[in-house]
Motif scaffolding. Structure first.
Motif, PDB file in Angstrom:
ATOM      1  N   GLY A  75      -6.523  -9.180  18.217  1.00 39.00           N
ATOM      2  CA  GLY A  75      -6.912 -10.115  17.399  1.00 39.00           C
ATOM      3  C   GLY A  75      -7.320  -9.952  16.117  1.00 39.00           C
ATOM      4  N   ARG A  76      -6.434  -8.790  15.826  1.00 40.60           N
ATOM      5  CA  ARG A  76      -6.699  -8.679  14.449  1.00 40.60           C
ATOM      6  C   ARG A  76      -5.551  -7.934  13.075  1.00 40.60           C
ATOM      7  NH1 ARG A  76     -10.673  -3.949  14.672  1.00 40.60           N
ATOM      8  NH2 ARG A  76     -10.909  -3.881  12.661  1.00 40.60           N
ATOM      9  N   THR A  77      -5.601  -8.409  12.234  1.00 38.56           N
ATOM     10  CA  THR A  77      -4.564  -8.702  11.348  1.00 38.56           C
ATOM     11  C   THR A  77      -4.335  -7.648   9.680  1.00 38.56           C
ATOM     12  OG1 THR A  77      -5.984 -10.177  10.066  1.00 38.56           O
ATOM     13  CG2 THR A  77      -4.753 -11.085  11.789  1.00 38.56           C
ATOM     14  N   VAL A  78      -3.949  -7.315   8.968  1.00 39.00           N
ATOM     15  CA  VAL A  78      -3.825  -6.384   8.338  1.00 39.00           C
ATOM     16  C   VAL A  78      -2.782  -6.919   6.880  1.00 39.00           C
ATOM     17  CG1 VAL A  78      -2.122  -4.530   7.754  1.00 39.00           C
ATOM     18  CG2 VAL A  78      -2.225  -4.617  10.047  1.00 39.00           C
ATOM     19  N   SER A  79      -3.847  -7.186   5.980  1.00 40.31           N
ATOM     20  CA  SER A  79      -3.725  -7.568   5.560  1.00 40.31           C
ATOM     21  C   SER A  79      -3.159  -6.877   3.674  1.00 40.31           C
ATOM     22  CB  SER A  79      -5.194  -8.476   4.183  1.00 40.31           C
ATOM     23  OG  SER A  79      -5.855  -6.888   4.181  1.00 40.31           O
ATOM     24  N   GLU A  80      -3.370  -5.504   4.228  1.00 43.24           N
ATOM     25  CA  GLU A  80      -2.509  -4.905   2.681  1.00 43.24           C
ATOM     26  C   GLU A  80      -2.082  -3.578   3.884  1.00 43.24           C
ATOM     27  OE1 GLU A  80      -4.065  -2.899  -1.132  1.00 43.24           O
ATOM     28  OE2 GLU A  80      -4.815  -4.608  -0.355  1.00 43.24           O
ATOM     29  N   ILE A  81      -0.990  -3.343   2.723  1.00 45.72           N
ATOM     30  CA  ILE A  81      -0.890  -1.619   2.536  1.00 45.72           C
ATOM     31  C   ILE A  81      -0.710  -1.182   2.083  1.00 45.72           C
ATOM     32  CG2 ILE A  81       1.354  -0.424   3.129  1.00 45.72           C
ATOM     33  CD1 ILE A  81       2.944  -2.225   5.748  1.00 45.72           C
ATOM     34  N   ASP A  82      -1.509   0.121   1.692  1.00 45.71           N
ATOM     35  CA  ASP A  82      -1.459   0.731   0.331  1.00 45.71           C
ATOM     36  C   ASP A  82      -0.738   1.535   0.260  1.00 45.71           C
ATOM     37  OD1 ASP A  82      -2.167   2.252  -1.859  1.00 45.71           O
ATOM     38  OD2 ASP A  82      -4.604   2.147  -1.128  1.00 45.71           O
ATOM     39  N   LEU A 103       5.886  -0.557  11.506  1.00 48.26           N
ATOM     40  CA  LEU A 103       5.814  -2.438  11.521  1.00 48.26           C
ATOM     41  C   LEU A 103       7.340  -2.974  12.027  1.00 48.26           C
ATOM     42  CD1 LEU A 103       6.232  -2.493   6.945  1.00 48.26           C
ATOM     43  CD2 LEU A 103       4.077  -2.475   8.430  1.00 48.26           C
ATOM     44  N   THR A 104       6.196  -3.471  13.515  1.00 51.42           N
ATOM     45  CA  THR A 104       6.933  -3.685  14.234  1.00 51.42           C
ATOM     46  C   THR A 104       6.002  -5.557  13.928  1.00 51.42           C
ATOM     47  OG1 THR A 104       5.560  -3.220  16.427  1.00 51.42           O
ATOM     48  CG2 THR A 104       7.296  -2.282  15.750  1.00 51.42           C
ATOM     49  N   THR A 241       8.076 -10.473   6.936  1.00 52.80           N
ATOM     50  CA  THR A 241       7.878  -9.728   6.359  1.00 52.80           C
ATOM     51  C   THR A 241       7.104  -9.696   5.059  1.00 52.80           C
ATOM     52  OG1 THR A 241       9.575 -11.059   4.886  1.00 52.80           O
ATOM     53  CG2 THR A 241      10.588  -9.624   6.474  1.00 52.80           C
ATOM     54  N   GLU A 242       6.161 -10.834   5.893  1.00 53.86           N
ATOM     55  CA  GLU A 242       5.272 -10.790   3.960  1.00 53.86           C
ATOM     56  C   GLU A 242       4.519  -9.288   3.725  1.00 53.86           C
ATOM     57  OE1 GLU A 242       6.441 -14.579   5.687  1.00 53.86           O
ATOM     58  OE2 GLU A 242       5.950 -12.519   6.684  1.00 53.86           O
ATOM     59  N   LEU A 243       4.319  -8.644   4.830  1.00 54.72           N
ATOM     60  CA  LEU A 243       3.799  -7.535   4.521  1.00 54.72           C
ATOM     61  C   LEU A 243       4.121  -6.513   3.918  1.00 54.72           C
ATOM     62  CD1 LEU A 243       0.076  -6.324   5.600  1.00 54.72           C
ATOM     63  CD2 LEU A 243       1.331  -5.743   7.253  1.00 54.72           C
ATOM     64  N   ALA A 244       4.859  -6.322   3.934  1.00 57.65           N
ATOM     65  CA  ALA A 244       6.048  -5.640   3.958  1.00 57.65           C
ATOM     66  C   ALA A 244       6.943  -5.810   2.235  1.00 57.65           C
ATOM     67  CB  ALA A 244       7.804  -5.425   4.476  1.00 57.65           C
ATOM     68  N   GLU A 245       6.894  -6.782   2.224  1.00 58.00           N
ATOM     69  CA  GLU A 245       7.280  -7.436   0.753  1.00 58.00           C
ATOM     70  C   GLU A 245       6.303  -7.009  -0.401  1.00 58.00           C
ATOM     71  OE1 GLU A 245       8.149 -11.370   1.190  1.00 58.00           O
ATOM     72  OE2 GLU A 245      10.330 -11.645   2.061  1.00 58.00           O
ATOM     73  N   ALA A 246       4.937  -7.540  -0.099  1.00 55.87           N
ATOM     74  CA  ALA A 246       3.701  -7.686  -0.717  1.00 55.87           C
ATOM     75  C   ALA A 246       3.506  -6.034  -1.042  1.00 55.87           C
ATOM     76  CB  ALA A 246       2.426  -7.849  -0.594  1.00 55.87           C
ATOM     77  N   ALA A 247       4.100  -4.715   0.028  1.00 57.22           N
ATOM     78  CA  ALA A 247       4.028  -3.552  -0.534  1.00 57.22           C
ATOM     79  C   ALA A 247       4.782  -3.172  -1.541  1.00 57.22           C
ATOM     80  CB  ALA A 247       3.870  -2.760   0.802  1.00 57.22           C
ATOM     81  N   GLY A 248       5.841  -4.034  -2.170  1.00 51.37           N
ATOM     82  CA  GLY A 248       7.248  -3.544  -2.511  1.00 51.37           C
ATOM     83  C   GLY A 248       8.187  -2.988  -1.914  1.00 51.37           C
ATOM     84  N   LEU A 249       8.742  -3.242  -0.340  1.00 49.18           N
ATOM     85  CA  LEU A 249       9.379  -2.683   0.545  1.00 49.18           C
ATOM     86  C   LEU A 249      10.507  -3.981   0.367  1.00 49.18           C
ATOM     87  CD1 LEU A 249       6.840  -0.985   4.035  1.00 49.18           C
ATOM     88  CD2 LEU A 249       8.442  -0.373   1.730  1.00 49.18           C
TER      89      LEU A 249
END
Length: 408
Positions: A75-82, A103-104, A241-249
């Motif tokens: 029940g937890r989400t990840v908003s950003e990869i620093d 990332l899966t 892929t949104e999380l990865a894209e926001a991190a520049g991957l």
């Protein structure tokens, strides 16, 4: 101690977490998922979960995670990869440091543009909750419309018929199963659905959808209107892929990784439905697979390489579907084949072997009752992996054992 974090608590993420322990990793493992459930298998959602209203088929129970010292955050989400700080930021603002990150994040159903989602009668199937909501409508006398003639749509149609619901399946292309399934096998599947009472409308384009009190109306471009109690949209999936894209991957129809499942960041890996990767068997062609077995295999491989391994992904793609008493199995990728050889196996079962221009076996597609084709498709996988150039006459002859070709 090293901190390994896995974002995405599905089949792939869970298998990777256990594989890390099996391979001797003694640091902390944190597995993060947005759903309330522990990781569960998704293939039953269109089959057993609809027919029996069973609960989620868990990859493992809570005791096994505890014994393996795997921290599961549900029940937890990840908003950003620093990436610079080597930490992830959760939806509540808290942060978690990592030494290696996997990332899966999986995939989500493709939405029908312009459809008025939210009224309760236009749905997709991805989660256990989705399956439960759909099953509530699968009763004798109800009418279910399914948009999309792929594996999910057809499996759902078969499950609905078992429960007595009337089913109309709408497919915009000229036939069902256009993605990776030969027309000869797709015709067998469509015929069986017709015998079971499913109405299949191929070449049917959607002009509009209305979610009305008590029914949903689908208007086709030719003027026909399909009225149903529920519309299930099954027109494919998009990688998360949104999380990865926001991190520049980098992304390319998925999070782009190399053969070892590494992103351009040496400390970040990706695996499963969200990932596109090069496949050596097919000239390093980059593909993305939505497959239960691929999720398992890549979870294992990612774990090994996060620990310093250098193994590349070389498994033969494999898919299967159960509908009524039929099982369809496909090994390899048939596009690019110039020759197809049919092997009849009795009782309606057969396998199509697909050869490229040089005569190399690149795929095999089979259908039959129960497990009639399972053994030979497994042997075909091994033949494909061995890059053999078999004699077409031997492939066609059911008395020729595939083990013989493999030994040769």
């Amino acid at each position: 101690m090293a901190n390994f974090v896995i974002v995405g608590a599905g089949e792939c993420g869970a298998r990777a977490a256990f594989a890390l322990r099996d391979k001797g990793f003694d640091g902390t493992i944190t597995l993060i998922g947005s759903e309330a459930h522990l990781p569960y298998e998704r293939p039953p959602l269109s089959k057993e979960a609809l027919v029996t209203s069973a609960g989620p088929k868990l990859v493992a129970d809570a005791e096994r995670y505890e014994k393996a010292r795997i921290d599961v955050l549900t029940g937890r989400t990840v908003s950003e990869i620093d990436r610079a700080g080597k930490r992830i930021v959760l939806g509540d603002g808290s942060a978690l440091a990592y030494d290696k990150l996997l990332l899966t994040t999986g995939a989500r159903p493709r939405a029908l543009p312009g459809a008025p989602y939210g009224g309760g009668r236009i749905v997709a199937l991805r989660s256990h909750e989705d399956a439960a909501a759909i099953r509530a409508h699968l009763v004798d006398g109800s009418h279910i419309a399914v948009l999309g003639g792929g594996f999910i749509g057809l499996e759902l149609a078969a499950s609905a018929r078992k429960l007595g619901a009337t089913v109309t399946l709408v497919e915009g292309l000229p036939r069902v199963l256009t993605r990776g399934v030969p027309a000869e096998i797709a015709a067998i599947v469509a015929e069986r659905h017709a015998v079971e009472g499913v109405e299949i409308l191929c070449g049917a384009k959607i002009a509009g959808v209305e979610d009305l009190p008590g029914e949903v109306c689908i208007t086709l471009e030719d003027g026909r209107v399909v009225s149903a109690n529920l519309l299930v949209v099954g027109i494919g999936a998009l990688p998360n892929t949104e999380l990865a894209e926001a991190a520049g991957l980098a992304t390319d129809n998925g999070i782009a990784v190399d053969g070892r499942l590494r992103t351009a960041d040496p400390d970040i890996f990706a695996a499963g439905d969200c990932t596109s990767y090069p496949l050596p068997l097919y000239g390093e062609r980059r593909i993305r697979l939505e497959s239960w077995r691929n999720a398992q295999e890549q979870g294992q491989l990612a774990a090994a390489n996060m620990l310093g391994g250098s193994e590349t992904h070389s498994a033969v793609p494999w898919f299967w579907s159960d509908q009524y008493d039929m099982t369809l199995q496909i090994a390899g990728l048939a596009d690019g084949a110039v020759t197809t050889v049919r092997r009849d196996m009795g009782e309606g079962a057969f396998i199509l072997f697909h050869l490229d221009a040089e005569g190399r076996l690149i795929a095999a597609s089979g259908i039959g009752p129960g497990n009639a084709v399972a053994r030979d498709i497994r042997l075909a996988e091994m033949l494909i992996a061995a890059r053999i150039h078999p004699d077409p006459a031997e492939l066609a002859a059911p008395e020729t054992k595939l083990k013989k070709l493999l030994a040769a």
